[in-house]
Write a protein that holds these residues in place. Sequence first.
Motif, PDB file in Angstrom:
ATOM      1  N   GLN A  70       0.830  -1.200   0.000  1.00  0.00           N
ATOM      2  CA  GLN A  70       0.000   0.000   0.000  1.00  0.00           C
ATOM      3  C   GLN A  70       0.870   1.257   0.000  1.00  0.00           C
ATOM      4  N   ALA A  71       1.937   1.240   0.767  1.00  0.00           N
ATOM      5  CA  ALA A  71       2.850   2.386   0.818  1.00  0.00           C
ATOM      6  C   ALA A  71       3.504   2.599  -0.543  1.00  0.00           C
ATOM      7  N   ALA A  72       3.936   1.523  -1.180  1.00  0.00           N
ATOM      8  CA  ALA A  72       4.558   1.627  -2.498  1.00  0.00           C
ATOM      9  C   ALA A  72       3.567   2.189  -3.511  1.00  0.00           C
ATOM     10  N   LYS A  73       2.320   1.750  -3.440  1.00  0.00           N
ATOM     11  CA  LYS A  73       1.293   2.266  -4.360  1.00  0.00           C
ATOM     12  C   LYS A  73       1.039   3.744  -4.098  1.00  0.00           C
ATOM     13  N   LEU A  74       0.990   4.135  -2.841  1.00  0.00           N
ATOM     14  CA  LEU A  74       0.796   5.533  -2.497  1.00  0.00           C
ATOM     15  C   LEU A  74       1.918   6.395  -3.065  1.00  0.00           C
ATOM     16  N   ILE A  75       3.144   5.923  -2.946  1.00  0.00           N
ATOM     17  CA  ILE A  75       4.290   6.649  -3.499  1.00  0.00           C
ATOM     18  C   ILE A  75       4.184   6.729  -5.018  1.00  0.00           C
ATOM     19  N   ASP A  76       3.869   5.618  -5.668  1.00  0.00           N
ATOM     20  CA  ASP A  76       3.724   5.618  -7.131  1.00  0.00           C
ATOM     21  C   ASP A  76       2.633   6.590  -7.577  1.00  0.00           C
ATOM     22  N   ASP A  77       1.491   6.556  -6.889  1.00  0.00           N
ATOM     23  CA  ASP A  77       0.388   7.445  -7.245  1.00  0.00           C
ATOM     24  C   ASP A  77       0.776   8.908  -7.039  1.00  0.00           C
ATOM     25  N   THR A  78       1.472   9.189  -5.957  1.00  0.00           N
ATOM     26  CA  THR A  78       1.916  10.561  -5.686  1.00  0.00           C
ATOM     27  C   THR A  78       2.875  11.042  -6.766  1.00  0.00           C
ATOM     28  N   LEU A  79       3.812  10.192  -7.142  1.00  0.00           N
ATOM     29  CA  LEU A  79       4.759  10.577  -8.192  1.00  0.00           C
ATOM     30  C   LEU A  79       4.055  10.799  -9.525  1.00  0.00           C
ATOM     31  N   GLU A 128      11.353  19.565  -4.584  1.00  0.00           N
ATOM     32  CA  GLU A 128      10.691  18.946  -3.428  1.00  0.00           C
ATOM     33  C   GLU A 128      10.644  17.420  -3.550  1.00  0.00           C
ATOM     34  N   PHE A 129      10.438  16.917  -4.752  1.00  0.00           N
ATOM     35  CA  PHE A 129      10.263  15.480  -4.941  1.00  0.00           C
ATOM     36  C   PHE A 129      11.473  14.794  -5.570  1.00  0.00           C
ATOM     37  N   ARG A 130      12.602  15.512  -5.667  1.00  0.00           N
ATOM     38  CA  ARG A 130      13.803  14.932  -6.279  1.00  0.00           C
ATOM     39  C   ARG A 130      14.221  13.632  -5.579  1.00  0.00           C
ATOM     40  N   GLU A 131      14.233  13.639  -4.253  1.00  0.00           N
ATOM     41  CA  GLU A 131      14.635  12.443  -3.494  1.00  0.00           C
ATOM     42  C   GLU A 131      13.697  11.274  -3.758  1.00  0.00           C
ATOM     43  N   TRP A 132      12.424  11.556  -3.953  1.00  0.00           N
ATOM     44  CA  TRP A 132      11.463  10.492  -4.230  1.00  0.00           C
ATOM     45  C   TRP A 132      11.691   9.899  -5.615  1.00  0.00           C
ATOM     46  N   ARG A 133      12.001  10.778  -6.568  1.00  0.00           N
ATOM     47  CA  ARG A 133      12.186  10.321  -7.944  1.00  0.00           C
ATOM     48  C   ARG A 133      13.514   9.613  -8.137  1.00  0.00           C
ATOM     49  N   HIS A 134      14.539  10.040  -7.374  1.00  0.00           N
ATOM     50  CA  HIS A 134      15.881   9.479  -7.497  1.00  0.00           C
ATOM     51  C   HIS A 134      16.448   9.236  -6.097  1.00  0.00           C
ATOM     52  N   PRO A 135      15.890   8.254  -5.384  1.00  0.00           N
ATOM     53  CA  PRO A 135      16.345   8.030  -4.002  1.00  0.00           C
ATOM     54  C   PRO A 135      17.789   7.523  -3.945  1.00  0.00           C
ATOM     55  N   ALA A 136      18.485   7.966  -2.908  1.00  0.00           N
ATOM     56  CA  ALA A 136      19.844   7.468  -2.671  1.00  0.00           C
ATOM     57  C   ALA A 136      19.768   5.971  -2.408  1.00  0.00           C
ATOM     58  N   GLY A 137      20.610   5.212  -3.051  1.00  0.00           N
ATOM     59  CA  GLY A 137      20.598   3.769  -2.869  1.00  0.00           C
ATOM     60  C   GLY A 137      19.552   3.040  -3.692  1.00  0.00           C
ATOM     61  N   GLY A 138      18.791   3.777  -4.488  1.00  0.00           N
ATOM     62  CA  GLY A 138      17.828   3.135  -5.379  1.00  0.00           C
ATOM     63  C   GLY A 138      16.491   2.785  -4.758  1.00  0.00           C
ATOM     64  N   HIS A 139      16.272   3.155  -3.486  1.00  0.00           N
ATOM     65  CA  HIS A 139      14.972   2.875  -2.874  1.00  0.00           C
ATOM     66  C   HIS A 139      14.665   3.928  -1.813  1.00  0.00           C
ATOM     67  N   ILE A 140      13.402   4.036  -1.466  1.00  0.00           N
ATOM     68  CA  ILE A 140      12.956   4.971  -0.436  1.00  0.00           C
ATOM     69  C   ILE A 140      12.767   4.183   0.850  1.00  0.00           C
ATOM     70  N   ASP A 141      13.430   4.633   1.912  1.00  0.00           N
ATOM     71  CA  ASP A 141      13.267   3.988   3.208  1.00  0.00           C
ATOM     72  C   ASP A 141      11.938   4.410   3.817  1.00  0.00           C
TER      73      ASP A 141
END
Length: 62
Positions: free
Chosen positions: A5-14, A39-52
Amino acid sequence: MTADQAAKLIDDTLDLVHQRLQDLQALSLGAEQQALADEFREWRHPAGGHIDLMVFPGLANP
């Protein structure tokens, strides 16, 4: 909220952010577009390839 659900929320937000960036570009609102992109740069290109994601005990599903 589950991890899925969290991953879907992030995808929908992006998706919404991407649409808004396009709208701002079409309206020639470059400063607003840059602010939103920043504002959303970290979400689009997270360090390490994923969002903690952090789970808060009071919000976890039982």
